[in-house]
Write a protein that holds these residues in place. Structure first.
Motif, PDB file in Angstrom:
ATOM      1  N   ILE A  18       0.829  -1.199   0.000  1.00 41.93           N
ATOM      2  CA  ILE A  18       0.000   0.000   0.000  1.00 41.93           C
ATOM      3  C   ILE A  18       0.866   1.252   0.000  1.00 41.93           C
ATOM      4  N   GLY A  19       1.901   1.272   0.828  1.00 43.46           N
ATOM      5  CA  GLY A  19       2.763   2.439   0.881  1.00 43.46           C
ATOM      6  C   GLY A  19       3.407   2.749  -0.454  1.00 43.46           C
ATOM      7  N   ALA A  20       3.848   1.717  -1.166  1.00 34.22           N
ATOM      8  CA  ALA A  20       4.453   1.924  -2.482  1.00 34.22           C
ATOM      9  C   ALA A  20       3.449   2.497  -3.465  1.00 34.22           C
ATOM     10  N   SER A  24       3.785   6.151  -5.288  1.00 37.35           N
ATOM     11  CA  SER A  24       3.763   6.264  -6.741  1.00 37.35           C
ATOM     12  C   SER A  24       2.648   7.198  -7.207  1.00 37.35           C
ATOM     13  N   THR A  25       1.499   7.125  -6.554  1.00 39.19           N
ATOM     14  CA  THR A  25       0.374   7.984  -6.915  1.00 39.19           C
ATOM     15  C   THR A  25       0.708   9.447  -6.693  1.00 39.19           C
ATOM     16  N   PHE A  26       1.319   9.767  -5.551  1.00 33.81           N
ATOM     17  CA  PHE A  26       1.684  11.144  -5.265  1.00 33.81           C
ATOM     18  C   PHE A  26       2.733  11.660  -6.240  1.00 33.81           C
ATOM     19  N   VAL A  27       3.736  10.824  -6.524  1.00 31.80           N
ATOM     20  CA  VAL A  27       4.791  11.247  -7.432  1.00 31.80           C
ATOM     21  C   VAL A  27       4.222  11.510  -8.821  1.00 31.80           C
ATOM     22  N   THR A  28       3.373  10.606  -9.287  1.00 33.43           N
ATOM     23  CA  THR A  28       2.775  10.771 -10.602  1.00 33.43           C
ATOM     24  C   THR A  28       1.932  12.038 -10.676  1.00 33.43           C
ATOM     25  N   ALA A  29       1.314  12.409  -9.544  1.00 36.44           N
ATOM     26  CA  ALA A  29       0.500  13.623  -9.502  1.00 36.44           C
ATOM     27  C   ALA A  29       1.354  14.882  -9.412  1.00 36.44           C
ATOM     28  N   GLY A  50      11.350   8.640 -12.316  1.00 34.79           N
ATOM     29  CA  GLY A  50      10.956   8.523 -13.711  1.00 34.79           C
ATOM     30  C   GLY A  50       9.468   8.704 -13.930  1.00 34.79           C
ATOM     31  N   ALA A  51       8.665   8.491 -12.870  1.00 37.67           N
ATOM     32  CA  ALA A  51       7.217   8.660 -12.983  1.00 37.67           C
ATOM     33  C   ALA A  51       6.778  10.096 -12.780  1.00 37.67           C
ATOM     34  N   GLU A 227      -5.251   9.391  -1.753  1.00 34.15           N
ATOM     35  CA  GLU A 227      -5.046  10.592  -2.565  1.00 34.15           C
ATOM     36  C   GLU A 227      -6.205  11.572  -2.385  1.00 34.15           C
ATOM     37  N   PHE A 228      -7.417  11.053  -2.346  1.00 36.62           N
ATOM     38  CA  PHE A 228      -8.573  11.923  -2.130  1.00 36.62           C
ATOM     39  C   PHE A 228      -8.499  12.599  -0.762  1.00 36.62           C
ATOM     40  N   LEU A 229      -8.227  11.821   0.282  1.00 38.71           N
ATOM     41  CA  LEU A 229      -8.183  12.384   1.635  1.00 38.71           C
ATOM     42  C   LEU A 229      -7.055  13.403   1.792  1.00 38.71           C
ATOM     43  N   ALA A 230      -6.007  13.276   0.980  1.00 42.02           N
ATOM     44  CA  ALA A 230      -4.879  14.204   1.041  1.00 42.02           C
ATOM     45  C   ALA A 230      -5.089  15.428   0.170  1.00 42.02           C
TER      46      ALA A 230
END
Length: 266
Positions: A18-20, A24-29, A50-51, A227-230
């Motif tokens: 989950i942490g990974a 990755s989601t935050f970095v991509t955003a 790279g993402a 991501e939504f909660l953040a």
């Protein structure tokens, strides 16, 4: 409609599962990220960089053991020096060793509570000054349905730690609300992570059979909720738990879970 992310995020325990996925989601955003864990392999950081989609984006790693006395101070100091501040703190560290009550020792209980509860309390406390400076601080804890909503033999200490975690979350939300800081949690059901896969195919099949949607969650499905909660659209949500379990906690008996593909009752 996009869910804007604040620019600086610290993720604890983000190298697996989950942490990974959250990292990755935050970095991509486009967020700047400080990735922490017992170890942070360089190849993981390179893949994350790279993402990224933003020029000059910061993706740094910090090796931390959350059971060490000074880890929280090191985390806060690194967030300030590496990222220049902190907007979102996502805490994902957790252990779930199987141990029947008849064999439980003080050391067993201490290990689980030190990682799953104490580390989160201390990390939040150390990062409060940074989150106050942000003016839009977000704290998201990764909890579980086990303990707050369900139980499972061998995980009494784990379940107790996750219930305690939510008690902390609610009081922290009250204390930090005057500063505009929100504190929420996501409670996953069974997620197809490396840790769960280590329990074997028979266990995975048994767990999937208890989920009305007929499968285990993907780590990305938990990360999407985090991501939504953040983000900005969750600015008026605090002290809440979002359960992401595919309906696992709904049935009152195993017979209530229909086989996948079954037509709805007429």
């Amino acid at each position: 409609m996009n869910n804007p992310l604040p620019p600086k995020v610290a993720v604890v325990g983000g190298t697996r599962g989950i942490g990974a996925a959250i990292t990755s989601t935050f970095v991509t955003a486009g967020a700047d990220v400080l990735l922490t864990g017992r170890s942070v392999p360089e190849h993981v950081l390179e893949a994350l960089r790279g993402a990224g989609r933003r020029a000059g984006q910061t993706v740094e790693g910090l090796a931390l053991d959350v059971t060490e006395r000074d880890f929280a101070q090191r985390l806060a100091e690194s967030a300030r020096t590496s990222l220049g501040g902190l907007d979102v703190l996502c805490l994902n560290a957790g252990v779930f060793p199987n141990k029947p009550l008849a064999d439980m020792t003080h050391a067993d209980v201490r290990e689980v509570f030190a990682t799953n509860v104490e580390s989160q309390i201390l990390a939040v406390a150390a990062c409060v000054p940074l989150l106050r400076e942000s003016g839009r601080g977000r704290i998201v804890l990764t909890s579980s349905i086990t303990g707050p909503l369900t139980g499972f033999p061998g995980w009494s200490h784990y379940g107790a730690s996750k219930a305690a975690q939510l008690g902390f979350m609610r009081t922290a939300a009250l204390e930090l609300a005057p500063y505009g800081i929100t504190v929420n949690a996501v409670a996953p059901g069974n997620v197809l992570t490396e840790g769960l896969q280590e329990l074997g195919e028979a266990y995975l099949a048994q767990m999937a059979a208890t989920v009305p949607l007929g499968r285990l969650a993907r780590p990305q499905e938990i990360a999407d909720v985090v991501e939504f909660l953040a983000g900005e659209r969750a600015s008026f949500i605090t002290g809440q738990v979002v359960t992401v379990d595919g309906g696992q906690t709904l049935p009152e008996s195993p017979e209530a879970v229909l086989p996948t593909g079954t037509d709805a009752p007429s």
